[in-house]
Write a protein that holds these residues in place. Structure first.
Motif, mmCIF file in Angstrom:
data_model
loop_
_atom_site.group_PDB
_atom_site.id
_atom_site.type_symbol
_atom_site.label_atom_id
_atom_site.label_comp_id
_atom_site.label_asym_id
_atom_site.label_seq_id
_atom_site.Cartn_x
_atom_site.Cartn_y
_atom_site.Cartn_z
ATOM 1 N N ARG A 42 0.838 -1.201 0.000
ATOM 2 C CA ARG A 42 0.000 0.000 0.000
ATOM 3 C C ARG A 42 0.873 1.251 0.000
ATOM 4 O O ARG A 42 1.902 1.282 0.671
ATOM 5 C CB ARG A 42 -0.944 0.030 1.210
ATOM 6 C CG ARG A 42 -2.044 1.089 1.035
ATOM 7 C CD ARG A 42 -3.167 0.906 2.017
ATOM 8 N NE ARG A 42 -2.805 1.436 3.333
ATOM 9 C CZ ARG A 42 -3.635 1.451 4.371
ATOM 10 N NH1 ARG A 42 -4.844 0.948 4.266
ATOM 11 N NH2 ARG A 42 -3.241 1.946 5.525
ATOM 12 N N ASN A 43 0.437 2.250 -0.759
ATOM 13 C CA ASN A 43 1.127 3.551 -0.800
ATOM 14 C C ASN A 43 2.630 3.418 -1.022
ATOM 15 O O ASN A 43 3.428 4.040 -0.326
ATOM 16 C CB ASN A 43 0.887 4.329 0.514
ATOM 17 C CG ASN A 43 -0.575 4.679 0.703
ATOM 18 O OD1 ASN A 43 -1.352 4.706 -0.281
ATOM 19 N ND2 ASN A 43 -0.970 4.926 1.938
ATOM 20 N N GLY A 44 3.004 2.578 -1.957
ATOM 21 C CA GLY A 44 4.422 2.465 -2.295
ATOM 22 C C GLY A 44 5.226 1.580 -1.372
ATOM 23 O O GLY A 44 6.419 1.372 -1.588
ATOM 24 N N SER A 45 4.580 1.065 -0.323
ATOM 25 C CA SER A 45 5.328 0.270 0.663
ATOM 26 C C SER A 45 4.912 -1.194 0.646
ATOM 27 O O SER A 45 3.724 -1.515 0.576
ATOM 28 C CB SER A 45 5.080 0.816 2.078
ATOM 29 O OG SER A 45 5.565 2.135 2.172
ATOM 30 N N LEU A 46 5.926 -2.060 0.741
ATOM 31 C CA LEU A 46 5.683 -3.496 0.870
ATOM 32 C C LEU A 46 5.772 -3.871 2.351
ATOM 33 O O LEU A 46 6.757 -3.560 3.013
ATOM 34 C CB LEU A 46 6.732 -4.279 0.075
ATOM 35 C CG LEU A 46 6.690 -5.799 0.238
ATOM 36 C CD1 LEU A 46 5.472 -6.394 -0.453
ATOM 37 C CD2 LEU A 46 7.978 -6.436 -0.305
ATOM 38 N N TYR A 47 4.725 -4.514 2.855
ATOM 39 C CA TYR A 47 4.725 -5.021 4.230
ATOM 40 C C TYR A 47 5.076 -6.491 4.191
ATOM 41 O O TYR A 47 4.481 -7.249 3.427
ATOM 42 C CB TYR A 47 3.350 -4.845 4.869
ATOM 43 C CG TYR A 47 2.944 -3.401 5.105
ATOM 44 C CD1 TYR A 47 2.513 -2.603 4.039
ATOM 45 C CD2 TYR A 47 2.974 -2.848 6.380
ATOM 46 C CE1 TYR A 47 2.135 -1.280 4.252
ATOM 47 C CE2 TYR A 47 2.596 -1.521 6.596
ATOM 48 C CZ TYR A 47 2.184 -0.754 5.535
ATOM 49 O OH TYR A 47 1.811 0.556 5.753
ATOM 50 N N VAL A 48 6.034 -6.901 5.022
ATOM 51 C CA VAL A 48 6.419 -8.307 5.105
ATOM 52 C C VAL A 48 6.252 -8.772 6.552
ATOM 53 O O VAL A 48 6.840 -8.192 7.471
ATOM 54 C CB VAL A 48 7.878 -8.523 4.643
ATOM 55 C CG1 VAL A 48 8.294 -9.980 4.841
ATOM 56 C CG2 VAL A 48 8.054 -8.125 3.181
ATOM 57 N N PHE A 49 5.445 -9.807 6.729
ATOM 58 C CA PHE A 49 5.237 -10.403 8.050
ATOM 59 C C PHE A 49 5.959 -11.748 8.080
ATOM 60 O O PHE A 49 5.633 -12.660 7.330
ATOM 61 C CB PHE A 49 3.746 -10.608 8.331
ATOM 62 C CG PHE A 49 3.004 -9.341 8.659
ATOM 63 C CD1 PHE A 49 2.839 -8.353 7.702
ATOM 64 C CD2 PHE A 49 2.457 -9.153 9.927
ATOM 65 C CE1 PHE A 49 2.145 -7.179 8.004
ATOM 66 C CE2 PHE A 49 1.766 -7.988 10.241
ATOM 67 C CZ PHE A 49 1.612 -6.991 9.284
ATOM 68 N N SER A 50 6.939 -11.842 8.988
ATOM 69 C CA SER A 50 7.761 -13.034 9.120
ATOM 70 C C SER A 50 7.554 -13.542 10.549
ATOM 71 O O SER A 50 8.248 -13.130 11.470
ATOM 72 C CB SER A 50 9.211 -12.620 8.850
ATOM 73 O OG SER A 50 10.120 -13.596 9.224
ATOM 74 N N ILE A 51 6.543 -14.394 10.717
ATOM 75 C CA ILE A 51 6.047 -14.810 12.047
ATOM 76 C C ILE A 51 5.665 -13.547 12.825
ATOM 77 O O ILE A 51 4.730 -12.877 12.412
ATOM 78 C CB ILE A 51 7.047 -15.704 12.799
ATOM 79 C CG1 ILE A 51 7.500 -16.870 11.886
ATOM 80 C CG2 ILE A 51 6.465 -16.246 14.088
ATOM 81 C CD1 ILE A 51 6.429 -17.848 11.456
#
Lengths: 414, 203
Positions: A138-147
């Motif tokens: 969203r809005n140019g940003s990648l969110y990464v959830f690692s546990i």
């Protein structure tokens, strides 16, 4: 091929900073490991003692080994290989610039798939992470959830070869650190909130629903957490109905309770039912009391599923279809990837099904993508994991074991 | 009576001879595949810790001989990528290509596993047997705990290594593997883990 390899190795170098970051020591959040209250009694299940989780190749097969020729679709639909060489790639999210980001589990990588004049290049933008299955954009940003670790890569599409150090939101999200059933699925909802999966840290056990076994939502920065649905063993896929805006989610049934079930669930969180309880660990599928964790009236007050998704099917990704390419009968139906069983003697799933929502809130399940399971030989050729709609209305299906995506298009009569 | 036992004896000798032939044939079939000069050098480095024949003579260093090829491949990739960081291995795996890893895995999987290190204690083996049955070890590790695909051989593995590995699994300190292993031993006591290691090594 060599271009892809070159890009991959460039990706390695570029990902070093991110890797170092990914390996920073975890913050202490309670006891590590699995629940010590697991009540699994595999010996009493009557199931073969030879059942075990399947391997996921950490080195992607060459394109000529990808089982495209096995895939069967309804008339008028066609499958082709869209991308390959992303070993273990599962979850997909497409950024406005056209980059497809892809999360994985054990191999610990986040990929970027870039379209270069009809050919796809695969880059590794982060590696060394622990099951980075949760990705969102969203809005140019990648969110990464690692546990329990949460990273935000800003202006990422312009910096695929040098992602730089992400903003860490781990502390704000404050998620449980146990690995089991905690490879995340995350997505922004129509309300702009980040919805996050938290699974049960066991096969079958009592859980504290305030901590795990639920779907929760946050503001994007990790503030304002609230629980949206409880009593969930492990959902690794959810989406919102395009018209009702209600949340639908898949949930994987427990293991070692027989070959025939309890079946996986497709659940709906009705608008007036947010915060509802979906039964784990007491009540499974459409009202089956658990055989190891027993309480009276096990299914009292439990919201029943909209549909059953099959025994040990491992239903993962779900997406409602809103495109114009497929016939009108596919508008607002959900495509669901079934990863395929391990805890079942006769293998089941390894396909993509359609869920058609009905007026009464239930859904009807129909086959869609088939052929990756050989019933006679009891073996599989691929494992569909997630689905994603492309801007032209084609459907992308990721195949984790083949490190590939398939583009499903329609050119028949409408 | 004497005649009969004599007959049996000669049958026995014949059988033993046949077995010898069979096992030397098997040994021939076990000859590791040829590797490039670069990898031959690398393999020598591996052997300084993991043993000249792939069976480790060093405390808490695992034996690689006879491990499933796929298990070795998977672990080497995970170590290279930093998913499973092993300090002692980092320097040796960082530059390996996918093809190197495939060759190394094929090589070590073809070596013959021999139990090294501490010998199984019969009392602990007896104690470990019912624990192993309850935890269904064979379900993943194979009937003889010989390892299957991505799941390691336990039979003939060093006891001290297995105890350390299981403790790490139980504490979620062994990333990269399927969490099934952490699940299986989540509620096992330290005594159980020790007994399991003695039992598994003895298979």
């Amino acid at each position: 091929m060599s271009a892809i390899v070159r890009t991959l190795s460039l990706g390695f170098a570029a990902a070093v900073a991110a890797t170092a970051f990914g390996l920073s020591p975890s913050i202490a959040q309670g006891p590590p490991g699995m629940s010590r209250m697991d009540k699994t009694n595999a010996g009493a299940s009557g199931q073969a003692r030879t059942l075990r989780p399947h391997r996921t190749p950490p080195i992607a097969p060459k394109p000529d080994k990808i089982p495209l020729d096995k895939i069967k679709l309804p008339a008028g639909f066609k499958a082709e290989i869209y991308s390959h060489g992303h070993a273990g790639g599962r979850t997909m999210v497409r950024a406005p610039g056209g980059t497809i980001f892809m999360g994985s589990r054990a191999i610990g990588r986040v990929y970027a798939i870039v379209d270069k004049g009809g050919k796809r290049e695969v880059k590794i933008i982060a590696k060394g992470l622990t099951h980075p299955n949760g990705i969102e954009f969203r809005n140019g940003s990648l969110y990464v959830f690692s546990i329990h670790r949460v990273y935000r890569y800003d202006i990422i599409e312009k910096n695929l070869d040098k992602p730089g150090k992400p903003v860490e939101l781990t502390k704000a999200y404050n998620l449980p650190p146990e690995i089991h059933h905690n490879w995340k699925y995350v997505a922004f909802g129509p309300d702009g909130k980040m919805y996050v999966q938290v699974g049960a840290n066991c096969n079958i056990c009592e859980i504290n629903n305030g901590i795990r076994g639920h779907i929760r939502r946050y503001n994007a920065d990790g503030t304002g957490m609230e629980i949206v649905a409880r009593g969930i063993r492990n959902t690794v896929g959810f989406d919102w109905h395009p018209e009702t805006k209600e949340l639908w989610f898949t949930d994987n049934g427990r293991d070692w309770a027989g070959n025939e079930g309890p079946e996986d669930e497709l659940n709906r969180v009705a608008k007036n039912n947010e915060g509802a309880f979906y039964g784990f660990p007491y009540c499974h599928a459409n009202g089956i009391a658990d055989q190891n964790v027993k309480i009276p009236n096990a299914c009292a007050g439990v919201t029943m599923p909209a549909a059953l998704l099959g025994p040990h099917a491992a239903a993962l990704g779900i997406k409602f279809y809103t495109g114009a390419m497929f016939p009108a009968a596919y508008r607002n139906v959900a495509f669901i990837a079934r990863h395929g069983s391990w805890n079942r003697e006769n293998k089941y799933g390894y396909d993509v099904v359609v869920a058609r929502p009905q007026a009464d809130g239930s859904a009807k399940i129909e086959p869609f993508l088939q052929g990756l399971l050989d019933n006679d030989g009891n073996k599989f050729y691929g494992r569909p994991s997630y689905v994603m709609q492309m801007p032209d209305g084609a459907l992308l299906v990721s195949d984790e074991t083949n490190g590939a995506t398939y583009r499903i298009s329609y050119s028949g009569a409408k | 009576m004497a005649e009969r036992s004599g007959k049996y004896r000669s049958q026995g000798i014949f059988l033993a001879a046949a077995l010898l032939v069979a096992s030397s044939l098997q040994a021939l079939a076990q000859v590791p595949p040829p590797v490039s000069a670069k990898l031959r050098e690398r393999i020598e480095v591996c052997k300084t810790c993991h043993g000249a024949d792939g069976n480790s003579q060093m405390e808490k260093i695992p034996s690689l001989a006879g491990q499933p090829e796929y298990f070795l491949l998977n672990q080497l990739v995970l170590m290279r990528e930093g998913v499973r960081p092993v300090k002692e291995m980092a320097e040796f795996v960082k530059d390996l290509t996918d093809e190197d890893i495939q060759s190394l895995s094929a090589y070590f999987s073809k070596l013959v596993p021999i139990l090294t290190g501490p010998k199984p204690d019969p009392a602990l083996v007896a104690k470990g047997k019912p624990v192993a049955e309850k935890l269904l070890c064979v379900s993943c590790h194979g009937k003889k705990l010989e390892g299957v695909e991505q799941i390691p051989r336990l039979s003939g593995q060093r006891i001290d290594y297995m105890i350390a590995a299981m403790r790490a699994y139980r504490m979620d300190k062994r990333p990269g593997a399927d969490t099934t292993m952490s699940a299986a031993i989540a509620s096992a006591s330290d005594g159980d883990l020790v007994a399991l290691a003695h039992y598994a090594a003895s298979r």
